[in-house]
Structures are given as C-alpha cells and as structure tokens.
Design a protein around this motif. Structure first.
Motif, short mmCIF file in Angstrom:
data_model
loop_
_atom_site.label_atom_id
_atom_site.label_comp_id
_atom_site.label_asym_id
_atom_site.label_seq_id
_atom_site.Cartn_x
_atom_site.Cartn_y
_atom_site.Cartn_z
N ALA A 135 31.69 55.04 3.51
CA ALA A 135 32.17 55.86 2.22
C ALA A 135 32.82 57.80 2.22
N LEU A 136 31.88 58.38 3.14
CA LEU A 136 32.66 59.58 2.88
C LEU A 136 34.19 59.90 3.97
N GLU A 137 33.87 59.23 5.49
CA GLU A 137 34.98 59.33 6.31
C GLU A 137 36.10 58.47 5.72
N LYS A 138 36.17 57.36 4.96
CA LYS A 138 36.97 56.39 4.87
C LYS A 138 37.84 57.04 3.75
N ASN A 139 36.81 58.02 2.68
CA ASN A 139 37.57 58.29 1.91
C ASN A 139 38.15 60.20 2.54
N GLY A 140 38.14 60.29 3.24
CA GLY A 140 38.34 61.86 3.86
C GLY A 140 37.72 63.02 3.33
N MET A 141 36.56 62.78 2.99
CA MET A 141 35.01 64.04 1.90
C MET A 141 34.13 64.55 3.02
#
Length: 604
Positions: free
Chosen positions: A452-458
């Motif tokens: 989720a973090l990588e998908k949303n660029g966080m």
C-alpha cells in the motif's frame, strides 16, 4: 391381491407403477411414527426420562422403512426414474430425521454422563437444565473438541512448573513447564516460607487476552504505586506449558483466527454468519467452555492452590475453579454480555455498567459479579494527564495528527486497513497526518502495508525491535518522526502486543477495531469490527466521549480524520478522557489487583 400381481391377464391398475410392498412398508412406518409421537407427548407431559421403550419407538419405523426398501424386490413393473428418485430422497430425509429424534432421546443421558465428574455445576449457575437439543449440542461440541478423552484432574497429573524472571517486563516472573520434572522453584511458596504470589493467568489467543494480562501485572510491579505488598507477580500463560492440552488450545485458536480472517476478507454473508456466531453466547456456550476447561486443569494444577488468580481468559478461570482454587478473579472481556465469558465459582469483574446490568438480568449471582472499570496498563493510566495535555497542545499548534493503526492477533482486517492507508495518503503527503503502522508479527500484513505504501508513493521508516520502539517513543515526546509513516514489524509475539501500548501515550488517535483497545484512554477511531459482539464496545467508547461509533466504511473513517483536523473534536475527546480518569473509569486492572489481594488477606 399381491399374488394377483403376477397374473399377466389382470387389468392395468394403480399397482403397475407403485411397489405395493413399499406401500406396506410405508404403512408400517406411519403407524410406528404415530406410536413415536404419542410416546413423546406422554413423556413430555409427565417429565419422564428417556428409556429403552423410547428408543424402540424410533427403531421400529427405521426398520419398517429399511426392510421394504433394501430387502424387497419389486413385484410390479419398474418404477419411473423420477418416482424412484423421490422415494430415495424422502427415505433419506426420514431416516436422518428419525436418527436425529433418537439422538435427542439419548442426549440427556449422554450429557449427564459427560458432566458427572465436574467440579462445578454450570446448570446450577445458569439456573436451568438443558433441553434435549441443548444437551445434544453441548455433548456433540465437547466430543468434537476432546473426543473420548478423560479429563486429568488429579494433582499428580498436573505439570511441574518452573518460575523465572521475565526477559520482557521488569519485575514479573514467568511460569513454564519444568524440564527437571519437579516444581522445586515454587516449593518455598507452598511451605509458607514466602507469601503466596499473585498469579495472572492468560492464554495467547489473539492479542487481547495477553494485552489485558500484561495490563494486570503492571499494577503488581514497579516502585511507587505497586500494589503487590511484597508478593511476587507471576505471568502464567497456558501455552507456555508444552503439552497435549496446550496443543488442543492452539488448534481451537487456529479455527477462530481463520474464521475472523475469512469474515473480514470475504464480507457479505460470511461476515454476517461469523458475526451471529460471535454474539450468540447462550447457556450452551458456557457449558461447552467449562467442559473443555475441565481438560485444561493440568495446566494450572502445578500452582499453589491458595494463590490468588487473576484470569484474563474465561477458560483459565474455569480451569482454576475446576482445579480447586478458591480466590479466582475473572476479567470479563468486551461490552456484550454472553454466558461463556463469565465463570461459575469465580468473582467476575466487568468494565462497564451495561454489562453489569445485563449479567444480573441473565441471572449471574450478585456475589459473583462486580463493576471494576477498564482493563488498562499502569503506565497509560498514570500518564493520562500529560498525554492529554500534549495532544491538545499539538492540535492547537496545528501539528500533524498522529494515528496509530495496529493489527489484531488474528491478522484480520487486511483489506479495510490497506484501503484506509491508501485513502490517508493525501493527508500524509500534505503533512496533516502521521501514521504509526503496527504490522505486529504477521508477515502477510507487513507485505500488505509495504504494498500500500509503495502503491501510493508514501515514504516510510521502519522499526523492528523493542529497543527501537522505546527509543521512538522517547523521541516522540519532544520531536517529530523521521518520516510521516513509520512501519513497526516484528518476528515475535510480545513486541507486537507491547508496541501499541507503548505508543498510545505519544499518539493522537488510535484507529482500531472495537476490541479490548476500545476501552483505552486515547481518542479512538473505531473502524470495522470483526464479529458482531465488538459493536457494543464501540458504543461504549462513543458514549464515554473518548471514541467514535463504529465506522464500517473507509470514506466515513476519512471523514472523521478530517473532522479531527478541522474541528475541536480531538480536544473534546481528551477532555472526556481526563474527566473519566478522575472518577476511576480506567482503574479496572488496579481494582482487580486490590480485590484479589483483599480476598487473599481474608483467607490467610
């Protein structure tokens, strides 16, 4: 008439497509069924017990239908396929129905045989005898759990224990099965040379029971404020004792965890079914729980019988009562009154008045019930004034809202939490929100968070051990985190549980399902439940002013996060926490420790 069936010159009749022998068999079945119904009506009206005659009235129709179907060769022409299928289906249905009726006739005697050697009568506690259906259900569920196994309740069949200092929490001692085969390390307690310890009993099933156990022990250790009065505090986890009984508990826990995950991931009908199961704890659920606990007696029989027991799982309290312990305190979980969470023969402490009222209405004896307060660790309770002041100051200064999102012990909620993290990404990137993500010891949740973090660029930082957690907490008292997202992930159980408790004092909001955390003294975002019984805990938090109602959909949860930023809602919640604290609302574990010690002093 039957002989005429073989006459080729007879006229076409009804018998050309109906097996007359089957009709005769069905005739016998009908007469036997009337006999069966009449007998049961008479037995019910006169309160008679099942007998051989009662069983015979079922066996007669079984034979009546079986003999014509199995042993007869049709004398008439072949039956139509559809008619044959109907006969077979109806025969199967009747067979199993009658078999069920036979089981109901035998159930009371099977149930009485099952409970014959029990230490405590659950039926007396719930003030009712089980109906034949209840008796059958209780017997069948116990049979599935333990098979034909006989409970080992003799003291000689208990496991010898050793007691060592905890390598996790200063001041407490941890029990485990002794490798030497003797309980030498606790013999000086039994001989009276040392005061009896305070035993906090638990089972590592999910995080909740363990979390409450550590909360209870926290009031018996440490410096000023320590309530133990010179007694040692022992942490007794049933699963620490490697044994057949511990494995039985683990197998049960696997089924519960799997059910929780399926309900959370699949939703819909599966979630509704699981929800109904988790809130349907009737008298039979207590009968089954207690009967299973009778088999767990060896896990606690190695402890001194006069020691006060504070149990954070009803199965531990049931086993303690069955083993003959006289000072058993059962900390009741949740805010929904169900029979299986209370224990006959123990003092059952509840967290809120609605549970207290409900248990009294159900018939729990007044002398076995008391209102204590919420199950909260000592550090959190004593830190309430400073923590609330920090949160209010941060909000007034316009600093980012720190939200801690923990994962439960079953590892459920993956879909909801991952979607929520993605929905919060905009606020995180704007610097309005900081996330503390506790993936616990679940590898699948760690991977889900990372995805989720990588998908949303966080961008994020990672903490992987208890030293890192404690250092992070100290830093958060005066500084901001290195990244707006911090992922906590561990390889072992204790850190997974303790991290949430440690970080609550430096977080602004706790986003969690309405579990044991729903009672914590921190503003709470109550997200989608796993089990309908949890809904009542969210209601408790909302009415006390320190949490929201249950937010079952991600957009609604995000709306509340925006309310935290745009309004004074967080300040109002913190003010409510301070008011609740002044009247002792969060002193449940403290009161449990006091009560256990007072009872111990009276029974010296």
């Amino acid at each position: 008439f039957i002989n005429d069936l073989d006459n080729p010159n007879r006229p076409t009749q009804f018998c050309d497509w109906v097996d007359v022998k089957f009709l005769l068999g069905f005739h016998n079945l009908f007469l036997s069924f009337l006999l069966f119904v009449g007998y049961n009506i008479k037995r019910t009206s006169t309160n008679q017990n099942p007998s051989v005659m009662g069983a015979a009235t079922v066996l007669i129709p079984l034979l009546a239908i079986a003999i014509p179907l199995i042993m007869s060769t049709p004398s008439s022409p072949s039956l139509q396929p559809w008619y044959t299928a109907v006969i077979i289906i109806l025969s199967i249905i009747l067979f199993f129905y009658l078999l069920f009726r036979l089981a109901l006739l035998l159930a009371p005697s099977l149930y009485q045989k099952m409970i014959a050697e029990n230490t405590i009568s659950v039926d007396d506690f719930v003030k009712s005898k089980p109906s034949p259906r209840s008796a059958l259900k209780s017997w069948a569920m116990n049979r599935m759990s333990v098979g034909s196994r006989k409970a080992k309740k003799d003291v000689s069949e208990g496991y010898p224990l050793s007691v060592v200092d905890s390598d996790k929490v200063d001041g407490i001692k941890v029990t485990s099965r002794s490798s030497s085969g003797t309980s030498a390390s606790i013999s000086n307690v039994d001989d009276g040379s040392k005061p009896m310890p305070i035993v906090v009993g638990t089972i590592r099933m999910g995080f909740g029971h363990h979390r409450i156990a550590y909360a209870a022990t926290s009031w018996g250790v440490g410096g000023e404020g320590n309530l133990s009065k010179g007694r040692e505090t022992w942490f007794h986890d049933f699963l620490n004792i490697e044994s057949e009984e511990a494995q039985m508990i683990k197998d049960t826990d696997k089924l519960y965890s799997k059910g929780s995950r399926w309900a959370s991931e699949l939703g819909g009908a599966v979630e509704r079914l699981w929800g109904s199961i988790t809130k349907s704890g009737d008298e039979d659920s207590l009968r089954v729980t207690y009967q299973f606990s009778e088999h767990m007696v060896p896990l606690i029989n190695g402890l001194p019988k006069n020691a006060p027991i504070i149990a954070t799982h009803s199965m531990v309290a049931c086993a303690a009562v069955a083993a003959g312990f006289t000072n058993v305190i059962n900390l009741v979980i949740d805010n929904h009154a169900q029979w299986f969470v209370v224990v006959p023969g123990a003092l059952n402490l509840v967290q809120g008045p609605s549970n207290y009222h409900s248990f009294l209405k159900m018939g729990v004896p007044e002398d076995q019930l008391a209102l204590a307060g919420h199950w909260i660790p000592r550090d959190l309770v004593e830190g309430i004034p400073d923590a609330c002041a920090r949160r209010i100051a941060r909000r007034k200064a316009g600093k980012p809202i720190r939200i801690i999102i923990p994962v439960g012990g079953a590892g459920a909620q993956r879909k909801f939490i991952v979607n929520m993290v993605g929905a919060l990404s905009k606020l995180v990137k704007e610097g309005k929100v900081q996330l503390f993500l506790n993936a616990a010891d679940h590898e699948h949740m760690k991977e889900a968070f990372l995805g989720a973090l990588e998908k949303n660029g966080m961008d994020y930082a990672t903490v992987k051990d208890m030293k890192g957690v404690r250092d992070f907490k100290e830093k958060m008292l005066t500084e901001e985190p290195e990244k707006n997202v911090t992922l906590f992930t561990f390889d072992e159980y204790f850190s997974a549980v303790a991290t949430t408790d440690i970080l609550c004092n430096v977080a602004d909001v706790l986003a969690c399902k309405p579990s044991e955390l729903a009672f914590y003294p921190i503003p709470k975002l109550m997200i989608r439940r796993v089990g309908d019984h949890e809904a009542y805990s969210a209601l408790r938090a909302s009415e006390l002013g320190d949490g929201t109602l249950e937010l079952r959909h991600v957009p609604l949860a995000i709306k509340y996060v925006n309310l935290f930023w745009d309004t004074n809602l967080l300040e109002v919640m913190n003010n409510s926490i301070e008011k609740n604290n002044k009247i002792g609302l969060y002193d449940g574990c403290k009161n449990a420790m006091k009560i256990a010690l007072e009872r111990a002093e009276k029974t010296k």
